[in-house]
Scaffold this active site. Structure first.
Site, mmCIF file in Angstrom:
data_model
loop_
_atom_site.group_PDB
_atom_site.id
_atom_site.type_symbol
_atom_site.label_atom_id
_atom_site.label_comp_id
_atom_site.label_asym_id
_atom_site.label_seq_id
_atom_site.Cartn_x
_atom_site.Cartn_y
_atom_site.Cartn_z
ATOM 1 N N GLY A 1 -10.078 8.399 8.800
ATOM 2 C CA GLY A 1 -11.135 8.577 7.817
ATOM 3 C C GLY A 1 -12.095 7.702 8.019
ATOM 4 N N ARG B 1 -2.702 -2.204 -3.153
ATOM 5 C CA ARG B 1 -4.073 -1.365 -2.883
ATOM 6 C C ARG B 1 -4.003 0.063 -3.720
ATOM 7 N NH1 ARG B 1 -5.268 2.800 1.856
ATOM 8 N NH2 ARG B 1 -7.374 3.358 1.187
ATOM 9 N N GLU C 1 -7.961 -5.479 5.709
ATOM 10 C CA GLU C 1 -8.078 -5.252 4.294
ATOM 11 C C GLU C 1 -6.647 -5.854 3.824
ATOM 12 O OE1 GLU C 1 -9.069 -0.736 3.802
ATOM 13 O OE2 GLU C 1 -8.311 -0.726 5.918
ATOM 14 N N ARG D 1 -11.340 15.865 8.844
ATOM 15 C CA ARG D 1 -12.085 16.019 7.575
ATOM 16 C C ARG D 1 -13.599 16.127 8.207
ATOM 17 N NH1 ARG D 1 -10.941 11.048 4.048
ATOM 18 N NH2 ARG D 1 -9.110 10.502 5.161
ATOM 19 N N LEU E 1 -14.832 3.339 10.914
ATOM 20 C CA LEU E 1 -14.608 4.609 11.717
ATOM 21 C C LEU E 1 -13.131 4.478 12.151
ATOM 22 C CD1 LEU E 1 -17.861 4.341 14.041
ATOM 23 C CD2 LEU E 1 -17.574 5.307 11.885
ATOM 24 N N ASN F 1 0.606 -1.168 0.010
ATOM 25 C CA ASN F 1 -0.129 0.072 -0.029
ATOM 26 C C ASN F 1 0.972 1.348 -0.050
ATOM 27 O OD1 ASN F 1 -1.855 2.040 0.433
ATOM 28 N ND2 ASN F 1 -2.424 1.170 2.385
ATOM 29 N N GLY G 1 -14.238 2.338 15.455
ATOM 30 C CA GLY G 1 -15.287 1.321 15.776
ATOM 31 C C GLY G 1 -14.966 0.007 16.413
ATOM 32 N N ASP H 1 -7.689 12.930 17.556
ATOM 33 C CA ASP H 1 -7.583 11.590 18.187
ATOM 34 C C ASP H 1 -8.588 11.307 19.198
ATOM 35 O OD1 ASP H 1 -6.778 9.216 19.794
ATOM 36 O OD2 ASP H 1 -4.864 9.687 18.756
ATOM 37 N N CYS H 2 -9.667 10.378 18.841
ATOM 38 C CA CYS H 2 -10.673 9.923 19.455
ATOM 39 C C CYS H 2 -10.436 9.617 21.059
ATOM 40 C CB CYS H 2 -11.504 8.802 18.925
ATOM 41 S SG CYS H 2 -12.926 8.281 19.579
ATOM 42 N N ARG H 3 -9.478 8.788 21.307
ATOM 43 C CA ARG H 3 -8.911 8.418 22.514
ATOM 44 C C ARG H 3 -8.803 9.765 23.350
ATOM 45 N NH1 ARG H 3 -4.560 4.096 21.282
ATOM 46 N NH2 ARG H 3 -4.541 5.580 19.524
ATOM 47 N N HIS I 1 -13.201 3.060 1.151
ATOM 48 C CA HIS I 1 -13.054 1.886 1.995
ATOM 49 C C HIS I 1 -13.643 0.620 1.413
ATOM 50 C CE1 HIS I 1 -12.806 5.285 5.120
ATOM 51 N NE2 HIS I 1 -11.614 4.948 5.195
HETATM 52 P P1 AMP Z 1 -7.514 4.072 12.092
HETATM 53 O O1 AMP Z 1 -7.460 5.309 10.921
HETATM 54 O O2 AMP Z 1 -8.414 2.929 11.741
HETATM 55 O O3 AMP Z 1 -6.221 3.490 12.617
HETATM 56 O O4 AMP Z 1 -8.228 4.460 13.454
HETATM 57 C C1 AMP Z 1 -7.737 5.771 14.255
HETATM 58 C C2 AMP Z 1 -8.483 6.233 15.393
HETATM 59 O O5 AMP Z 1 -8.908 5.056 16.119
HETATM 60 C C3 AMP Z 1 -7.987 7.301 16.210
HETATM 61 O O6 AMP Z 1 -9.030 8.384 16.228
HETATM 62 C C4 AMP Z 1 -7.973 6.738 17.446
HETATM 63 O O7 AMP Z 1 -7.918 7.558 18.541
HETATM 64 C C5 AMP Z 1 -9.016 5.794 17.651
HETATM 65 N N1 AMP Z 1 -8.782 4.696 18.614
HETATM 66 C C6 AMP Z 1 -7.782 3.791 18.638
HETATM 67 N N2 AMP Z 1 -7.871 3.219 19.792
HETATM 68 C C7 AMP Z 1 -8.960 3.859 20.676
HETATM 69 C C8 AMP Z 1 -9.465 3.614 21.816
HETATM 70 N N3 AMP Z 1 -8.969 2.391 22.665
HETATM 71 N N4 AMP Z 1 -10.366 4.445 22.133
HETATM 72 C C9 AMP Z 1 -11.079 5.154 21.469
HETATM 73 N N5 AMP Z 1 -10.596 5.579 20.189
HETATM 74 C C10 AMP Z 1 -9.454 4.659 19.709
#
Ligand code: AMP
Length: 399
Positions: free
Chosen positions: A210, A89, A383, A239, A207, A10, A331, A281-283, A178
């Site tokens: 992106g 990819r 993927e 985004r 989720l 990729n 997700g 960052d969701c965390r 995706h």
């Molecule tokens: P990806 O692009 O699929 O690698 O996803 C990245 C996103 O997943 C980021 O916003 C991370 O903060 C979120 N993420 C990863 N681990 C966790 C977690 N334990 N709790 C909440 N969000 C997470």
């Protein structure tokens, strides 16, 4: 004799992600990793295997240097003779590609024709293909497209209500992305719930940084939230997802923003980052929201509200909603955002099983809903495995 393997590649603008996947049923890669900052003086490559993690400098090398280092590494491990094919990819296959294909000169020319639709992605994807063909000329190479799964959408789902000349002249329509993940996760959902392959309706929410959601009817994508570009639809890390196009005209006039300013704002400064004024960052946002940060809280609320609203809309392309499946970094890990979303899906009668929801983190898949109503699930996406499966099938058929 070693087990045979497929190399999955990729290529991004300055990166090269790779995985060496067993062709037999074993799903874990034998080797995986990432070459980063390609073209910069601090370019490096990291290998991950059962023996651990190893980082090497590429001394300012480019994609060709990275691939050469990777091939040497595979060779030193005594695995090169076991590699039977290479899967790539490719982000945008436009209307040219409805499924994965064996790469030849005609396919390369067609991917080039799709490049104006994804100017940041297709050219590096093509670079990876060219370098891999040069370095591994004896191996069949296969292209797997992010857009291909959505080519089953009908015009009513893929057309924008713009003058038709823009579709005819410039290909302006909804393509969706995706697709490899949506295909893998919908297959897994069907398998886990033992749904009839010819009679089911699922919404997949991928989720990550992106994000997109897709309605899958009887194994086919019938609608999805991303459009001509991966900017439409859900709230993402940086985004915006859906915005009234009139707001952009208003900002251009009122705040004197150029097309480039708007593009940068929509792709890099919006989403969770723009709303929270804190992080993409969701965390981090979950931690800060728990401490009372108002920006973090509103960012998560808008994310969940938009997601539930678009899942509801996607369900209208199905005959019946059997399941909603969550995947991607958020997700697969954020039990909080899954809970916030499912609580907003009350009209569908989905009931969350709190204990099951808390258990599904860090790659654990499972059903997170109760006995009644449509199911909610978590499925860890893969993927690379999907690309390897397509590559193996197409390479075998070509021999
Ligand atoms: P990806 O692009 O699929 O690698 O996803 C990245 C996103 O997943 C980021 O916003 C991370 O903060 C979120 N993420 C990863 N681990 C966790 C977690 N334990 N709790 C909440 N969000 C997470």
């Amino acid at each position: 004799m070693n087990k045979t393997l497929t190399l999955v590649i990729n290529c991004g603008s300055s990166s090269l992600k790779f995985a060496l996947m067993p062709n037999e049923s074993g799903e874990d890669p034998v080797l995986s990793g990432l070459a980063e900052r390609l073209g910069d003086s601090d370019a490096s490559i990291t290998y991950k295997s059962s023996e651990g993690k190893k980082e090497e400098s590429l001394n300012g090398g480019d994609h060709a240097t990275a691939l050469e280092a990777l091939i040497n590494h595979i060779d030193q491990k005594g695995l090169l003779a076991s590699v039977t094919a290479v899967g790539h990819r490719v982000v945008h296959g436009g209307e040219e590609f409805h499924k994965s294909v064996l790469i030849d000169d005609k396919v390369i020319a067609a991917i080039e024709r799709c490049s104006p639709l994804a100017p940041l992605h297709n050219p590096p994807n093509l670079l990876g293909i060219r370098v891999a063909r040069e370095k591994l000329p004896a191996l069949p190479q296969v292209a797997v497209f992010d857009t291909a799964f959505h080519q089953t959408m009908e015009p009513q789902a893929y057309l924008y209500a713009l003058p038709m000349e823009y579709y005819r002249e410039y290909g302006v329509r909804r393509y969706g992305f995706h697709g490899t993940s949506h295909r893998f996760v919908s297959d897994e959902t069907r398998r886990m719930l033992a749904l009839d392959p010819k009679d089911h309706g699922i919404v997949i929410a991928h989720l990550g940084n992106g994000a997109s959601a897709t309605a899958v009817k009887n194994g086919e994508s019938v609608d999805t939230t991303m459009g001509l570009t991966p900017l439409e639809g859900l709230v993402m890390g940086t985004r915006s997802g859906d915005v009234d196009p009139g707001a952009l005209v208003y900002l251009a006039n009122r705040a004197n923003m150029s097309i480039n300013d708007l593009d940068n704002m929509l792709n890099r400064k919006s989403g969770l980052l723009g709303l929270s004024e804190l992080s993409n960052d969701c965390r981090t946002l979950e931690e800060e929201a728990a401490k009372g940060h108002p920006g973090a809280k509103i960012a998560l609320d808008v994310f969940a509200h938009r997601l539930a609203r678009l899942i509801g809309g996607l369900a209208m392309s199905l005959d019946r909603l059997d399941a909603v499946t969550f995947t991607g970094g958020i997700g697969e890990n954020s039990s909080l955002l899954r809970k916030m979303t499912i609580e907003r899906l009350k009209p569908f009668g989905i009931v969350l099983d709190d204990a099951a929801n808390e258990k599904c983190v860090r790659g654990t898949s499972g059903v997170i809903s109760g006995a009644t109503g449509p199911k909610a699930l978590v499925v860890a996406t893969n993927e690379e495995l999907m690309i390897a499966r397509d590559t193996l099938a197409i390479a075998n058929a070509s021999r």
